[in-house]
Design an enzyme around this catalytic site. Structure first.
Site, PDB file in Angstrom:
ATOM      1  CG  ASP A  80       4.180 -20.746  -9.165  1.00 56.50           C
ATOM      2  OD1 ASP A  80       3.666 -20.316 -10.209  1.00 56.50           O
ATOM      3  OD2 ASP A  80       5.329 -21.219  -9.130  1.00 56.50           O
ATOM      4  CD  GLU A  92       9.859 -15.532 -13.120  1.00 52.78           C
ATOM      5  OE1 GLU A  92       8.750 -15.944 -13.468  1.00 52.78           O
ATOM      6  OE2 GLU A  92      10.935 -16.088 -13.432  1.00 52.78           O
ATOM      7  CD  GLU A 126      11.488 -22.717 -12.359  1.00 55.33           C
ATOM      8  OE1 GLU A 126      10.683 -22.065 -13.056  1.00 55.33           O
ATOM      9  OE2 GLU A 126      12.639 -22.310 -12.085  1.00 55.33           O
TER      10      GLU A 126
END
Length: 893
Positions: free
Chosen positions: A472, A465, A746
């Site tokens: 973010d 990714e 995360e």
């Protein structure tokens, strides 16, 4: 004594490659209090001894010492300039000249003489090998070189060499941008690398972001199918003549020993295929092939003066582990982004194979599942001639651990070093306190920034990714800007956001945008679209405003204004009676109040969308005022009032309750000033009740979490804010700390208490979003706050919040004017507060929860229902007071 300690250019100590005069600022040192600048004089010269002045401002009577735009004078291309300043102050003192600040100009308005040249053909579009380019040339022996600068960029990643020496120390150049609109080039001083007579300039190229395998959809060739180099070496002789060596069809090319290089998958390098001396004169390139020319619009080229990726730190191996499955694993003790450098001896053809990963599983074995399809593998084939030292160059890895799959001879941990890379930014924030868990949390937040600010603000640095997710970046922007000087970094990224916006003003989910047109196999994005999610797209407005607030730089608002306005107008166009919602929304992403199996939190999307609509409209109105656009200021101020009224009508009951009984709904209503004044206390009380329903734990996601502690402390709930921060069981920030995290995860339970993992689909252990609580540590716990009426900390607000059973906090922020430092201690029943304000600035000191004021260091405090306050000039101060019973501290003798 008065002096100027540092001159800055666009906030940087030096710039190499500019196309316009930078904004100039300086930091003032004085042993006195209440120092204000009275005048300044700036000079610019082409010589370091200032014997060749090209500009002298004369004495300018002004208090301004930052973001100064000089009246334009004609800059010459490929030229080094030096700036210096001297000042006077309000105490009648004069400084000497400051240390000089250099900058080098780029190609400027001159036409590029070189062309983009490639060693590849269209048949190489699926190829990830490295290629080499070289050009031999002569420097006139009868002339003396005055200076030599090279300007270079690539379609792909490049490294440049001159006479066998690496040019510069930048990595992964030219970085990742919206290439079709915005391609950066770098400038280097190579005067010392030139030889009289024969010379060779060379480059190695890799696929990089330009044509490499990118994104979770694993497409490639997003921007083109061939790597290419553009190079222009400008040699200036002392007799005034000039020589240019440029990339053209006379160059020669070959394949490099780098057989494979991809950002996600790593590198494969065969040293037996290396061609020694290819960057030097005397090398026989007769069997090398011709290059081809690639047509590219040179109007996209922009000089990059600073902010390139560099090697920043080197870390030794912390431990050598043999796992239960028998794997040999190097533990570097810190999750990071970068490379492993190793020293090795062996026979020709021996191999070193290293696989990088983040975590061990519950049994202590290698855990790779959360990398998804990313290999993070490097393979090096030895040449077999003595000791060989190697590390990757055209990829990077996100890791703490390295599995050594192959290594000739004895495995010695001392032969391995982790090299941390990220965009070069000055460290500006320091935070320490009496609670070691909070210190580790701060460490984790900082390393989350380091791991993800690699040219673009990525979501994570390890899996397939590593994209510039706008949400973010928006959430973490203020925290990042306390920790490091992000002015250059975000200005670059926001330029790409502006270019990648849709014609209607929609903002893509990721910048640079590689999702649009490449999401056919992603049901989420194929159906919902790849742009304009609330809280994500609002980066178009929130991030430029944050830059202005932290650095006082109007240029970034000017550069982004059309983009900011475009986003707000997009929301307005798609709002229904001023309630906004559009296609796919991420909402309060991965909130714990989501339904089982869902990533979407329980807070209604239309509530969140309309809340952010109000916030961005408010910030746009403020921006218009700052830029002197009164018509827009009036229009968007009125629009924001209407949106707030509609929000209150739609989402508050007549009794004053929010229709959505979630923590996040109450947080945004309070923090975005959407709560009716009469219901503010009721809303804050209800937020506390919702917190208690979960035993004092948060259940918020991406949009609620960053503001949670603010929503509490700004509404009379300081004790609850402290209690929330200090929770150390799941879910909490300190749960991760207790679990041994060295970066922010995360998911709140990325690793569960039993050691099992959250779903491997999306479980990064270096994902900075929840690290946005760092903003609360600086702005509230330490109390170092900016004043938007005097941005860039020209006027600061010092308002610390003692509590949390701490007995001391020591923090500082290196503002553009100098260091702002705050320390509070709990001593013998009192709070002792020491703080320092830099010269040419002032501050308002605000104290809350005070029972009785003590020593005040000559400051005149006044009392109101909001607490005690005083105005302070520059200098150091020490005051004390008796806190009231609401302040929970641990006192020392």
């Amino acid at each position: 004594m008065l002096s100027v300690s540092q001159l800055t250019l666009n906030g940087e100590p030096a710039l190499t490659g500019v196309e316009r005069l930078p904004l100039i600022g300086w930091k003032i040192e004085s042993t006195r209090r209440n120092v204000l600048q009275q005048s300044w004089q700036l000079q610019c010269s082409t010589r370091a001894d200032f014997s060749a002045l090209v500009f002298d401002s004369g004495v300018v009577n002004s208090e301004e010492s930052n973001n100064i735009e000089l009246s334009e004078f004609l800059l010459q291309p490929s030229t080094r300039y030096f700036l210096r300043v001297r000042i006077t102050d309000n105490h009648g003192e004069s400084s000497g000249w400051s240390p000089e600040a250099p900058f080098v100009t780029g190609v400027m308005n001159c036409a590029w003489k070189g062309e983009f040249i490639s060693a590849e053909t269209p048949q190489d579009k699926a190829n990830s090998k490295g290629t080499l380019l070289r050009k031999a040339f002569s420097v006139a022996a009868e002339k003396k070189v005055a200076s030599a600068f090279v300007h270079a960029t690539a379609l792909g990643i490049y490294q440049l060499f001159l006479n066998g020496e690496r040019v510069g120390t930048d990595e992964l150049t030219p970085g990742w941008t919206s290439y079709q609109h915005h391609l950066l080039y770098q400038t280097y001083d190579v005067t010392a690398l030139l030889n009289s007579g024969d010379n060779v300039v060379g480059a190695e190229l890799g696929a990089g972001w330009f044509k490499g395998d990118m994104g979770f959809s694993r497409h490639r060739n997003y921007y083109g199918e061939q790597t290419a180099l553009l190079c222009q070496l400008v040699i200036q002789y002392e007799d005034g003549s000039e020589q240019c060596v440029v990339s053209d069809l006379s160059w020669r090319s070959s394949d490099s020993a780098r057989q494979f290089a991809e950002i996600y998958d790593g590198e494969r390098y065969d040293a037996t295929l290396a061609q020694p001396g290819w960057q030097r004169s005397g090398f026989n390139d007769s069997d090398w092939r011709h290059v081809s020319q690639i047509h590219w619009d040179k109007k996209t080229l922009v000089a990059q003066g600073a902010g390139t990726v560099k090697q920043i730190e080197r870390l030794p191996v912390a431990a050598l582990i043999v796992t239960p499955q028998g794997d040999k694993v190097l533990d570097f003790g810190q999750n990071m982004s970068g490379w492993v450098e190793f020293r090795v001896r062996g026979k020709p053809g021996d191999k070193v194979v290293l696989r990088h990963f983040e975590a061990l599983d519950a049994s202590g074995n290698v855990y790779l599942d959360n990398l998804r399809s990313a290999k993070q593998l490097v393979e090096y084939t030895l040449k077999g001639e003595g000791e060989e030292v190697w590390h990757p160059r055209f990829s990077w890895q996100g890791f703490r651990y390295v599995k050594v799959e192959r290594f000739p001879g004895e495995l010695n941990p001392n032969h391995f070093t982790a090299i941390v890379i990220h965009s070069a930014m000055e460290a500006t924030g320091q935070f320490a306190c009496s609670n070691p868990d909070l210190n580790q949390l701060h460490h984790n937040i900082l390393w989350g920034l380091k791991g993800n600010f690699v040219d673009v603000p990525t979501d994570c640095p390890q899996r397939d990714e590593r994209l510039g997710w706008t949400g973010d970046a928006q959430i973490f922007c203020r925290t990042a800007s306390y920790l490091m000087q992000t002015r250059t970094f975000f200005a670059k990224w926001l330029t790409d956001l502006k270019h990648d916006q849709t014609p209607e003003g929609g903002v893509p989910h990721v910048i640079p945008d590689i999702l649009t047109g490449h999401c056919d196999h992603d049901k989420f994005l194929a159906e919902g679209g790849t742009h304009s999610a609330t809280g994500w797209a609002d980066a178009a407005v929130i991030n430029p405003w944050t830059m202005y607030l932290m650095y006082g730089d109007k240029r970034i608002l000017q550069n982004q204004y059309v983009s900011m306005k475009g986003w707000v107008d997009f929301m307005r166009a798609h709002a229904d009676n001023d309630i906004w919602r559009y296609k796919l929304q991420f909402g309060d992403w991965v909130a714990l109040d989501a339904q089982e199996g869902s990533y979407f939190g329980a807070t209604p999307e239309d509530l969140l969308c309309t809340a952010y609509y109000a916030l961005s409209t408010s910030l746009l109105a403020k921006t218009a005022k700052v830029l002197g656009n009164e018509e827009d200021h009036q229009y968007y101020s009125a629009l924001q009032t209407i949106i707030v009224e509609r929000f209150q009508e739609r989402f508050f009951t007549a009794k004053g309750d929010l229709t959505a009984q979630t923590q996040t709904a109450h947080i945004v209503a309070l923090c975005f000033d959407l709560t009716p004044v009469a219901f503010r206390q009721r809303t804050a009380d209800r937020l506390v009740a919702l917190l208690h329903e979960h035993d004092g734990h948060l259940v918020t996601g991406f949009l609620g979490t960053p503001y949670f502690c603010h929503a509490l402390s700004q509404n009379g709930k300081a004790k609850e804010a402290w209690a929330l921060l200090l929770k150390d069981d799941f879910p909490s920030w300190l749960y991760q700390v207790k679990a041994g995290a060295t970066t922010v995860w995360e998911h709140w339970d990325g690793i569960k208490p039993d050691g099992s993992m959250w779903s491997p689909d999306m479980n990064s252990f270096n994902h900075y979003a929840y690290g946005a609580v760092g903003e609360w540590l600086y702005r509230t716990v330490a109390g170092i706050e900016a004043d938007e009426s005097a941005p860039g900390f020209k006027h600061a607000i010092i308002s610390p919040l003692p509590g949390g059973r701490l007995n001391w906090v020591d923090a500082s922020y290196e503002s553009m004017y100098g260091e702002i430092a705050v320390k509070w201690q709990a001593i013998e029943g009192k709070v002792v507060l020491s703080f320092r304000i830099p010269a040419n600035t002032t501050a308002t000191v605000k104290l809350q929860a005070v029972k009785e004021m003590g020593q005040s260091e000559g400051l005149e405090f006044s009392h109101s229902e909001l607490g005690w306050s005083a105005t302070a000039g520059s200098g150091e101060y020490r005051i004390d007071y008796l806190p009231d019973d609401s302040v929970d501290l641990t006192y020392s003798d």
